[in-house]
Structures are given as structure tokens and as C-alpha cells.
Write an enzyme that holds these catalytic residues in place. Structure first.
Site, PDB file in Angstrom:
ATOM      1  N   ASP A 269     -44.595 -74.878 -52.947  1.00  0.00           N
ATOM      2  CA  ASP A 269     -43.537 -75.198 -53.911  1.00  0.00           C
ATOM      3  C   ASP A 269     -42.376 -75.967 -53.298  1.00  0.00           C
ATOM      4  O   ASP A 269     -41.579 -76.567 -54.010  1.00  0.00           O
ATOM      5  CB  ASP A 269     -42.951 -73.893 -54.467  1.00  0.00           C
ATOM      6  CG  ASP A 269     -43.845 -73.261 -55.496  1.00  0.00           C
ATOM      7  OD1 ASP A 269     -44.441 -73.994 -56.292  1.00  0.00           O
ATOM      8  OD2 ASP A 269     -43.951 -72.015 -55.500  1.00  0.00           O
TER       9      ASP A 269
HETATM   10  C1  BGC Z   1     -39.756 -70.153 -52.505  1.00  0.00           C
HETATM   11  C2  BGC Z   1     -41.214 -70.247 -52.796  1.00  0.00           C
HETATM   12  C3  BGC Z   1     -41.458 -69.876 -54.215  1.00  0.00           C
HETATM   13  C4  BGC Z   1     -40.569 -70.669 -55.156  1.00  0.00           C
HETATM   14  C5  BGC Z   1     -40.721 -70.176 -56.552  1.00  0.00           C
HETATM   15  C6  BGC Z   1     -38.978 -70.983 -53.487  1.00  0.00           C
HETATM   16  O1  BGC Z   1     -37.631 -70.835 -53.240  1.00  0.00           O
HETATM   17  O2  BGC Z   1     -39.518 -70.564 -51.189  1.00  0.00           O
HETATM   18  O3  BGC Z   1     -41.945 -69.402 -51.951  1.00  0.00           O
HETATM   19  O4  BGC Z   1     -42.775 -70.163 -54.545  1.00  0.00           O
HETATM   20  O5  BGC Z   1     -39.232 -70.559 -54.785  1.00  0.00           O
HETATM   21  O6  BGC Z   1     -40.015 -70.909 -57.463  1.00  0.00           O
HETATM   22  C1  NOJ Z   2     -44.788 -68.317 -53.800  1.00  0.00           C
HETATM   23  C2  NOJ Z   2     -45.283 -68.764 -55.119  1.00  0.00           C
HETATM   24  O1  NOJ Z   2     -45.452 -67.670 -55.970  1.00  0.00           O
HETATM   25  C3  NOJ Z   2     -46.584 -69.515 -54.983  1.00  0.00           C
HETATM   26  O2  NOJ Z   2     -46.983 -69.996 -56.227  1.00  0.00           O
HETATM   27  C4  NOJ Z   2     -46.448 -70.608 -53.977  1.00  0.00           C
HETATM   28  O3  NOJ Z   2     -47.697 -71.239 -53.856  1.00  0.00           O
HETATM   29  C5  NOJ Z   2     -45.973 -70.088 -52.653  1.00  0.00           C
HETATM   30  N1  NOJ Z   2     -44.747 -69.373 -52.839  1.00  0.00           N
HETATM   31  C6  NOJ Z   2     -45.772 -71.193 -51.623  1.00  0.00           C
HETATM   32  O4  NOJ Z   2     -44.709 -72.014 -51.948  1.00  0.00           O
END
Ligand code: BGC
Ligand code: NOJ
Length: 831
Positions: free
Chosen positions: A503
Site C-alpha cells: 500500500d
Molecule cells: C500501512 C499499511 C496499510 C495501509 C492501510 C498504511 O499506513 O503502512 O500497512 O496497509 O496503511 O491503509
Molecule cells: C496491510 C494491508 O491490510 C494489506 O492490504 C497490505 O497489503 C499490507 N498492509 C502491505 O502494505
């Protein structure tokens, strides 16, 4: 250092101190009513949706930690008072123990010779939390004690509850009838629903107004009612409604008493129209409630009364606990390993599968790191969660697949999230995460392999929740597949969109204006950043699609799909491999991401895992070389970091990833989720020793030994452990709700231990450490039970030399489906 121990026989983790490095929680309920409960009984409950139907209040990020709310008990004994679960009174206990089990938590605390054990659980098919409270007088004197209960109601919509005080402070309504305290505040829609807290004994007092119970300037640690030993019998009118009972208990030496408290939720639907009903139906089909002549809210208490009657006795409660145990024993017996390694056994047989159920139920909504109001069900997340759950309750997986596919967009893309109560795609977040659609294919193929239920492909499934756009599920898969190839960039690699699985890798989303947020601003260029990870996923999952099409007799589609997959493999090897590993991406300017040429972030983990799982570079040693690079550059004693070197400054063109300090989260944290992809990839190339070594580096049962560093629950995975660049290297964050659970289960159960559901049977394809001699698996598959013994006389990692099923040798490595409901003995000789 440890703060407890595993009790494998009872499938429990036993915590021996209330002061764990961080609150160690458990989940109660697995159907509609859910609770989070910490080892000192903190946490909260909700019905179906942690945002829209929050039942009890909890303050996140509160001080002291975990005192933001809970179902609390206090004992009052002759001027002294304490909480048997330590919090919130935090008076020293002579004895403390918390047992987190499968769907229940038991907390025991003793002080002044009074031992109180409380078992918290949500019975099956029940919208409520039951607390069985047992009090024993272990002293030689007669004890006259008072037991005070306490919980604080949340006003249903958790977001409004924590923000809209100008309104909330005037809406609270309760009603006390006998030993039942009803919470009947209505949210704006004026629904006919309510919560209640009851006890199966006469009470000597109650409170339902928070300030009256605590005292205006006192906290949960020192409620004035408890300190005084006398309830105020307060009836809340606005402000903050709570529920507290006072029960007087007299105990002879060694005598014990048991009580049953119930925290329940009930809603009255239109068909349950009753005499006071005057309302209409709200958007969820719930009755709008009726209002009595004096303006107060009238609720139909019939459901509560039935729920209370159901568990009026300890006998009925004990029976429900047995049923819960039986339920979990059955679920967990569907995949069971017996090996020389107790840690492996307890991970596979108990805790990893348990966590898979929790992630399946809650996606990324409610944990001690997810507030329940931020995120609902994730499209990519839930599809992946299903991989570790589908063998447990395939019917629920089926329903979930249809829910997810119903939020898919007509162009094959997907809403990134949806809210569990409404099941509608979330417009605010939207879509355009270009990995999303592929996960649906993976979930559906996993489901059909598990069940043989090809009929699911025919289910008429809406796009964008619009019935008029409905098409068979197979059409959804086709559009998901096509979405990738219809969105290719300059190198012929898939466009990344807003982000792929990572993300935080926002390669199109940059702005040179420091005042703007990287997440809302889109590229000023052509948005042509490409993802080698999606390309790798496509070779792996696209092939799954091609095989499925072949299985259902759609040869033309299968051939077309396979061609696209092979083409993508070529593109990856041409443009996606550089030096000694797979690239991660190309940015919007066509610059390499994850290359030796880069200043920082030279190598990323995700593309290495998926490209190898997708069979890229298997024949020319490039896959192996990439995995060697992973070990060398990403390996640490606590697991594999996501990228290296970590970003040490903010790069606007990389997006959120570089906003994290080095070593945390996606910026070179140990993301346990994608460690599993490397385990799978190592298994694909036959290096069982490495695959298993990576497994043990992050599996909680192994990290338990250093709980003081890791700090989170030693029985479930956390999303992230601080990487080698971080000052707090080895410290975990974000336990429970993470795709780590399902992927690690896939890695260990299918890739390492090697029992893989296939369309025509169970494939045996282990990749184990060479020094293993033997292990046994029992696996329930399509109604039959397979008792599989795998021996390794030649000390190999991979390769089935002989497969004997029911004393008959079978060609190849697939155990056929018998469909006779019987147990089949299987012997496998590796070599
Ligand atoms: C986090 C990710 C997460 C995302 C969700 C980010 O701030 O680092 O792990 O998947 O937020 O929106
Ligand atoms: C957490 C999110 O829930 C998941 O969808 C994502 O792939 C990972 N973070 C990595 O960014």
C-alpha cells in the site's frame, strides 16, 4: 523471557502475570457477536460491524495502556477492594492467571483469601457474551463480600461515539428491570435494538450513570461506589450510560458460589412487529422503534428475556462451553500434524488456524491496532484470509467469495474495502489498487480445489453491488484476469495503479507541493508506473485461472490465458530481472525501483516471492539467485526485511513507504506476511531447509522465548516486526489482523509439509528440512479423512518416491478423492 506458557492439551496460552509487555488479547465469538478481550479483561464488543454496531466503549491509545474500557469486576471485602483480573483496580493479587483458549478466556485472581475465576465466552449461535463467575472462599473465616460488575455502553456508531459529544451527551437512555440493565439509547435512525447486561441473582444495587458510579474526578481504578461498597442506584439520563450490578455474597470457609452475567444484543426486525410498534423500517431492514407518550424509548424485551433464560443456570453455561470446545476441536482436526517439533505442532494444529478464523471474520477491522472504525473488510485482505480458512468452513468461504465479488467493478477492478454491515464497496477509498482483482481468482481456485464445488462459477453475482449488472462468477474471474492485461505499461508489465500489495509504494501518487498529502494527489505525469510484483502474481495466479478454465472444459479460454501468462514470464525475465534479483517496479518516469542502480531500496521482497512462485527463472538459475539475494540482503535473525537498504529520507516519488523511519512497516520492517511468500518460493525450488528456517524465525511459538523483545502475543502472528535498521529491532506491532496468518498457514501446510488440495485430489509435495525422518498428517478433505505418514529415509527435501494409499501403490503424487466418508491410510516415501 516468557510471560506464560502453552498448554497444548487444553489449546490454551496461559499468561502468568497481568503485566505482560503489551496487552495480550483474545477474540470471543466467531459468527455475529464479537469481543476483544485482553489478559486483564479490557476490550469491547460489537455486533457484526465494529464501527456501526459497537456495543461497549473502548478508548484507543489511552493511558494507562488497556484501561480504555472492558468488562470489569470488583470485589469489595470489608473496606478493601480489588479486581480479580488485576485491572482496573490494579491492587496486588496473591495469585493471577489468564488462559486464552479457543473462543474463551478464563481469568483467575485471588486476594484476601477470595479466589475469583471468570470465564468469558460467546456461545455458539448467540448474540452475547457470557461471564461465568466463580468465587471461592479459600480462607478459614466467613466472608461477606460484594461483587460489583461494570461496563460502559457505546452509543452504537463508534466513530460518532468518540467525536460527536454535543449530541451524545444528551441521548443516553437506560432502563433497569430486576437484575437486568438495558441500554436503549438510539442512534439517529431510531432503530428498535438494544443491549443488556444481566446477572442471574438478585442484586442489592445498581448503577447506570458513569459519573455516579466513578465519581466525577475518579477513574476505573477507584470508583467511588466500589470504594464505599454501596451502589448509587443511578439511572442514566444522557451523558455516559454504563451498567453495574452489586451482588452480595456470603461464603463460609471453603464455600464457593457461581454467578452468570450476560452482555447481550437484540434487534427487532419488521416481521417481529409488536404492539407498541409505530415506526418504519430503516436502511438495514430494522424496525424504527416506538416512543412512549412521555417521550421515552420503549423496547421489546422479549429477545433479551429469552437470551437470559437460555443461560440462567451454570449447568447450561457449562454445556455451552463444552459445545464451543467441541466445535473448535472439530474445526481444528481438519488439518493436523504430528511431528518431533512441539512448536510446529502447536502452531499448525492450534494457533495458526485459530488466527486464520479471526482474520477471516474481522479482516482488518478491529484489534488493538485497528480501531474498528478505520477499515472494514479489505478486498485483497479478505481474499487472502480465505486461503487459510477455506478448509475450516467452506460454506462461509463461499458466501464471502460472493460478497467480495459483488463489490467488484465492471471493469474487473475492485473497491478496495467494504463495510461488513452493508457489504457495499467503500466509495471514499475507491479502487485502483491493481493487484486487487487477482486475489479473487486465487480465492476462488482455492475454494474449488478444497470443495470440488464448480457450481460456484455459475452463481449470478452483481458488479458494484448492482443486481442489474450481475453475471456468473466465472465472468468476474475473466474480468479480473483481463484487468491485468488491459492495463499494461510501457514495458508490457502491469500498471501498478495507486499501489499493489504494498500500500505504501505509491509510484503514481506524488506531488511536489509539500503541503499536499501524498495519498490524495495523483501524478502529474502519465500514471504509467508498473509493478513487477503484479506481473509475478499474474504468472502464478493467471496460471491458476488457465488451469481452472481447462478443468471446466473452456479450452479456448484456458489456452488464451496460458499464452498471456507465458508472455508475462518472458516480459518479466526481459524487463523485470536485473543482475541478481527481480526488480520491484518501474516508476512513472520509467526508472527502475528495486534495482542495484537505486541509491536506497535496491531489493524488495515481494517480487522475489511471487515471480518464483509463478515459475519465473526456474530453468536458468535466476530464481535461485534471486532467493540467494533475499537471504543475503534481507535476512536477519528475526526474519526477512521487506527492502534494503531502508529509505533514510522521504522520496516524494516513492510515496508513503519512505515516510516511515528506517526499519519500520513497509520501509524495511520484517513484514511477516511476505516472509511466507519466500518460504513458498524456497519450497518451489526445493530448498526445504531454508523454507523451514524462515518459518521458525517468525512463527510465534518460536519467538515466545524472547517475548520481552517481541512484546506481542506469543500465540499469534503480528503484521510487522521492526527490522534491522530500527532501534527497536525485533519488536512486533499490529498483532492478529494480518494476512500473515493465512499465508503462513499456506506456506507450512501446503508448501513445506506439502499437503495441497488439488482439483482431482490431495497432492503430496513436501519441501522439508533434510534431517527430518518422519511426520504424520491427518487431513479432512471433501468428507474423507486421510491419515498420512511421510517418511524421509534418504534425507531429501523434496520428491515423492512412492505413494501408497490403502495398501495400494498410486502413480504420481496425488491421492485420489474417494468420496466415501471413510478414513484412508496413506504412506509416502520421499526420495
Ligand atoms: C500501512 C499499511 C496499510 C495501509 C492501510 C498504511 O499506513 O503502512 O500497512 O496497509 O496503511 O491503509
Ligand atoms: C496491510 C494491508 O491490510 C494489506 O492490504 C497490505 O497489503 C499490507 N498492509 C502491505 O502494505
Amino acid at each position: 523471557m516468557k510471560f506464560g506458557f502453552f498448554d497444548d492439551l487444553n489449546k490454551e496460552y496461559v499468561i502468568t502475570t497481568p503485566e505482560t509487555p503489551y496487552p495480550w488479547i483474545n477474540y470471543l465469538g466467531s459468527q455475529a457477536f464479537f469481543s476483544l478481550i485482553s489478559n486483564t479483561a479490557g476490550g469491547y464488543s460489537f455486533y457484526k460491524d465494529a464501527k456501526l454496531r459497537r456495543i461497549t466503549r473502548f478508548r484507543y491509545n489511552n493511558v494507562p495502556l488497556d484501561l480504555g474500557g472492558g468488562r470489569y469486576y470488583y470485589l469489595y471485602d470489608n473496606g478493601d477492594f480489588w479486581s480479580p483480573g488485576f485491572a482496573p483496580a490494579k491492587k496486588e493479587l496473591e495469585y493471577y492467571e489468564c488462559r486464552h483458549g479457543m473462543g474463551y478466556t478464563k481469568i483467575t485472581g485471588r486476594r484476601n483469601g477470595i479466589e475469583t475465576k471468570i470465564t468469558f465466552f460467546v456461545p455458539l449461535d448467540y448474540n452475547g457474551e457470557v461471564h461465568k463467575v466463580s468465587i471461592v472462599n479459600t480462607s478459614n473465616q466467613v466472608k461477606n463480600v460484594k461483587l460489583f460488575s461494570f461496563l460502559e455502553w457505546c452509543l452504537w456508531n463508534a466513530q460518532e461515539d468518540s467525536t460527536n459529544f454535543q449530541r451524545n451527551f444528551s441521548t443516553g437512555e437506560v432502563e433497569v428491570k430486576g437484575s437486568v440493565i438495558y441500554h436503549k439509547t438510539e442512534y439517529k435512525e431510531r432503530r428498535d435494538h438494544y443491549a443488556f447486561f444481566s446477572v442471574n441473582a438478585p442484586i442489592s444495587g445498581f448503577d447506570s450513570d458513569r459519573e455516579s458510579f466513578l465519581g466525577t474526578y475518579h477513574g476505573f481504578d477507584n470508583p467511588q461506589v466500589v470504594a464505599r461498597g454501596e451502589s448509587n442506584n443511578s439511572v442514566a439520563d444522557g451523558w455516559s450510560p454504563i451498567a453495574s450490578h452489586c451482588v452480595e455474597i456470603s461464603l463460609q470457609p471453603k464455600e464457593s458460589k457461581e454467578l452468570v452475567f450476560i452482555l447481550g444484543y437484540a434487534e427487532n426486525k419488521l416481521e417481529e412487529k409488536w404492539e407498541y410498534q409505530v415506526g418504519e423500517v430503516d436502511t438495514d431492514g430494522l424496525l424504527l422503534s416506538s416512543v412512549a407518550p412521555n417521550g421515552t424509548n420503549v423496547i421489546n424485551k422479549k429477545k433479551a428475556e429469552e437470551m437470559i433464560a437460555k443461560y440462567a443456570t451454570v449447568k447450561a453455561v457449562d454445556q455451552a462451553l463444552l459445545e464451543l470446545k467441541d466445535y473448535w476441536d472439530k474445526l481444528l482436526s481438519k488439518y493436523n500434524v504430528k511431528s518431533h517439533d512441539d512448536k510446529l505442532n502447536r502452531m499448525v494444529n492450534i494457533w495458526n488456524q485459530y488466527q486464520c478464523m479471526v482474520t477471516f471474520n474481522l479482516s482488518r477491522s478491529a484489534s488493538y491496532f485497528e480501531s474498528g472504525i478505520g477499515r472494514g473488510m479489505g478486498f485483497r485482505d479478505s481474499n487472502q484470509d480465505l486461503l487459510g480458512f477455506v478448509h475450516q468452513i467452506p460454506d462461509r468461504a463461499r458466501e464471502r467469495i460472493i460478497d467480495l465479488a459483488s463489490t467488484q467493478l465492471p471493469d474487473g477492478g475492485a473497491y478496495h474495502q467494504y463495510q461488513p454491515l452493508t457489504k457495499k464497496g467503500n466509495d471514499e477509498i475507491g479502487g485502483n489498487f491493481n493487484d486487487d482483482p487477482l486475489w479473487l481468482i486465487l480465492a476462488v481456485t482455492a475454494y474449488i480445489k478444497e470443495t470440488g464445488d464448480y457450481d460456484i462459477l455459475e452463481v449470478n453475482t452483481p458488479y458494484d453491488n448492482k443486481l442489474e449488472l450481475a453475471k456468473p462468477l466465472s465472468d468476474h474471474l475473466k474480468r479480473a484476469f483481463n484487468h491485468v492485461i488491459e492495463n499494461l505499461g510501457p514495458h508490457g508489465l502491469p500498471l501498478i495503479g495507486r499501489a499493489d500489495w504494498n500500500d505504501c509504494l505509491n509510484l503514481n501518487c506524488f506531488s511536489m507541493d509539500p503541503g499536499e498529502s501524498f495519498q490524495t494527489v495523483t501524478s502529474k505525469d502519465g500514471k504509467v508506473a508498473e509493478s513487477v510484483m503484479i506481473a509475478g502474481m499474474f504468472t502464478y495466479i493467471g496460471e491458476e485461472y488457465a488451469i481452472l478454465m481447462d478443468k471446466v472444459g473452456n479450452n479456448e479460454e484456458s489456452i488464451r490465458a496460458m499464452k498471456e501468462v507465458e508472455n508475462m514470464r518472458d516480459v518479466i525475465m526481459k524487463h523485470g530481472y536485473d543482475g541478481s534479483w527481480f526488480l520491484r517496479a518501474y516508476d512513472d518516469f520509467g526508472r527502475k525501483i528495486g534495482s542495484d542502480e537505486c541509491e536506497e531500496g535496491k531489493i524488495f521482497i515481494e517480487s522475489q516471492g511471487f515471480c518464483v512462485m509463478g515459475k519465473c527463472g526456474l530453468n536458468d538459475g535466476k530464481a535461485q539467485k534471486a532467493l540467494d539475494s533475499v537471504e543475503k540482503r534481507l535476512g536477519t535473525k528475526f526474519g526477512l526485511v521487506l527492502n534494503n537498504p531502508a529509505f533514510t529520507r522521504y522520496y516524494v516519488e516513492y510515496g508513503e513507504i519512505s515516510t516511515y523511519p528506517a526499519g519500520y512497516k513497509e520501509n524495511a520492517g520484517i513484514f511477516c506476511h511476505n516472509n511466507a511468500w519466500i518460504m513458498c518460493a524456497e519450497a518451489v525450488i526445493g530448498r526445504g531447509d531454508k523454507a523451514f528456517d524462515y518459518y521458525t524465525k517468525i512463527a510465534p511459538a518460536y519467538t515466545e522465548e524472547y517475548s520481552e523483545i517481541h512484546r506481542l502475543e506469543p500465540y499469534v502472528y503480528a503484521q510487522m516486526v521492526a527490522g534491522k535498521d530500527a532501534r527497536r529491532f525485533g519488536e512486533a506491532k499490529n498483532s492478529w489482523l494480518t494476512g500473515t496468518a493465512s499465508w503462513n498457514f499456506v506456506a507450512i501446510s501446503q508448501y513445506i509439509l506439502g499437503i495441497k488440495p488439488e482439483y482431482d485430489g490431495l497432492m503430496i509435495d513436501p519441501a522439508i528440512p533434510t534431517d527430518w525422518e518422519v511426520y504424520q498428517i491427518t487431513r479432512e478433505f471433501r468428507g474423507d479423512r486421510y491419515d498420512i505418514t511421510i517418511v524421509n529415509p534418504y534425507h531429501v527435501s523434496k520428491g515423492v518416491k512412492k505413494l501408497v494409499v490403502d495398501a495400494k501403490e498410486v502413480e504420481g503424487n496425488i491421492i485420489p478423492v474417494f468420496g466415501d466418508g471413510l478414513e484412508h491410510k496413506v504412506k509416502v516415501i520421499l526420495g
